[in-house]
Design a protein around this motif. Structure first.
Motif, PDB file in Angstrom:
ATOM      1  N   VAL A  26      34.148 -26.527   1.176  1.00  0.00           N
ATOM      2  CA  VAL A  26      33.460 -27.912   0.822  1.00  0.00           C
ATOM      3  C   VAL A  26      33.688 -28.815   2.194  1.00  0.00           C
ATOM      4  CG1 VAL A  26      34.077 -27.418  -1.759  1.00  0.00           C
ATOM      5  CG2 VAL A  26      35.500 -28.873  -0.173  1.00  0.00           C
ATOM      6  N   ARG A  46      42.405 -42.167  -3.634  1.00  0.00           N
ATOM      7  CA  ARG A  46      43.538 -40.854  -3.917  1.00  0.00           C
ATOM      8  C   ARG A  46      44.864 -41.291  -4.248  1.00  0.00           C
ATOM      9  NH1 ARG A  46      42.830 -35.231  -2.289  1.00  0.00           N
ATOM     10  NH2 ARG A  46      44.858 -34.293  -1.637  1.00  0.00           N
ATOM     11  N   ASN A  65      49.426 -37.011  -3.889  1.00  0.00           N
ATOM     12  CA  ASN A  65      48.562 -35.869  -3.655  1.00  0.00           C
ATOM     13  C   ASN A  65      48.555 -35.637  -2.050  1.00  0.00           C
ATOM     14  OD1 ASN A  65      46.960 -33.836  -4.441  1.00  0.00           O
ATOM     15  ND2 ASN A  65      45.379 -35.276  -5.082  1.00  0.00           N
ATOM     16  N   PRO A  76      50.352 -30.880  -6.575  1.00  0.00           N
ATOM     17  CA  PRO A  76      50.007 -32.271  -7.429  1.00  0.00           C
ATOM     18  C   PRO A  76      48.707 -32.616  -7.815  1.00  0.00           C
ATOM     19  CG  PRO A  76      51.627 -32.359  -5.555  1.00  0.00           C
ATOM     20  CD  PRO A  76      50.854 -30.868  -5.443  1.00  0.00           C
TER      21      PRO A  76
END
Ligand code: TXA
Ligand code: MG
Length: 284
Positions: free
Chosen positions: A22, A44, A48, A208
């Motif tokens: 991607v 975000r 993470n 995560p």
């Protein structure tokens, strides 16, 4: 274009680029500000961590230590390609990149543009998927622009696979913690012992990022074996690894309210695709 992107990365700016899986939203691993900007742009959660993309094995040595023999076995067969290997990180890597973990995900992309960027910069590029947090990943340049606008510098190219890389954790019991195009079975063959899928407890997965609702379009999505009629505002999608995210995004653009994802034997046999579908239909 490539030279401009390398220059931007060197100056601490964020650029988007295609990979064989991607699109990625990349920053130099050494640019604290650009790394933070990735989190801000995507919305975000800070817990993470990001994957480090490398152009060659020498770049792995800049960021990882105590690399086990299994790392080299897998790298020899699957690098460059859609595999991320979790390894022990070196001191000096920003805690923002690894979200405070002692490991770092390393991947050597096969896409010629992603590869040329990493080699041109001369050190790793950290990059999550180039989508707003919670939205389907971007497999075309226009998806990246739809999420981040025209201000962001985006290199164009094709994503041949369409789902994110397989993530594998090594150690006494190597396991796949995010399924992708490279299967646990293929990894097991190279390592000479069985490798399974270990997704972990949903509230505390090994990756995560897997605890967040992911890949979700705005429409309601149901996974059904057949559909007898479709009302206005509804659409049937036959899931395929290469086009799923693009179709979900298109459904949103067309203001579709309900998507029927068809549950077929072929879909069921693709573990990575099934994993994403489970996340798409999950309400949490
Ligand atoms: O194919 C891919 O891997 C794409 C392209 C751009 O390379 N990247 C990608 O990144 O999917 P992202 O950030 O969307 O997903 C990375 C996943 C997250 O679930 C994150 O929690 C997990 O990898 N991850 C990253 N570093 C990790 C670590 N040290 N330990 C455990 N999980 C990690
Ligand atoms: Mg992602």
């Amino acid at each position: 274009m490539l030279e401009t992107a390398i220059e931007f990365l060197r100056k601490g700016r964020v650029v988007a680029f295609p990979t064989e899986t991607v699109f990625g939203l990349g920053a130099s691993i050494w640019s604290e500000d650009a790394v933070q900007r990735i989190f801000t742009l995507k919305g975000r959660p800070q817990d993470n961590p990001l994957i480090a993309h490398v152009g060659c094995l020498d770049q792995v040595d800049l960021i990882a230590q105590e690399l086990p023999q299994d790392f080299y076995r897998l790298a020899e067969v699957f690098f460059p390609g859609p595999l991320t290997i979790l390894v022990t990180k070196k001191e000096g890597i920003s805690v923002r990149v690894t979200a405070g973990l002692s490991t770092i995900g390393v991947r050597m992309p096969a896409h010629p543009i992603a590869k040329a960027l990493c080699i041109g910069l001369g050190h790793p590029i950290v990059a999550p998927s180039a989508n707003l947090s919670g939205r389907p990943s971007a497999t075309r340049k226009e998806h990246v622009i739809a999420d981040f606008g025209t201000e962001l510098f985006v290199l164009d190219g094709e994503c041949g696979i369409g789902l994110e890389s397989t993530i594998v954790v090594l150690g006494p019991t190597p396991s796949v913690v995010r399924p992708g195009a490279i299967t646990a079975e293929q990894i097991g063959e190279v390592l000479g012992r069985p490798v399974g899928y270990l997704i972990g407890n949903p509230d505390k997965p090994i990756c995560p990022g897997m605890k967040y609702r992911h890949y979700a379009p705005q429409a309601e999505v149901v996974f059904v074996p057949s559909v007898s009629y479709v009302l206005p505002g509804e659409r049937v999608i036959i899931p395929s690894q290469k086009t799923l995210y693009a179709e979900l995004r298109q459904a949103d653009a067309d203001r579709i309210q309900r998507i029927y994802l068809l549950d077929t034997l072929e879909v069921r046999s693709n573990i990575a695709l099934m994993n994403r579908i489970e996340k798409i239909v999950s309400k949490v």
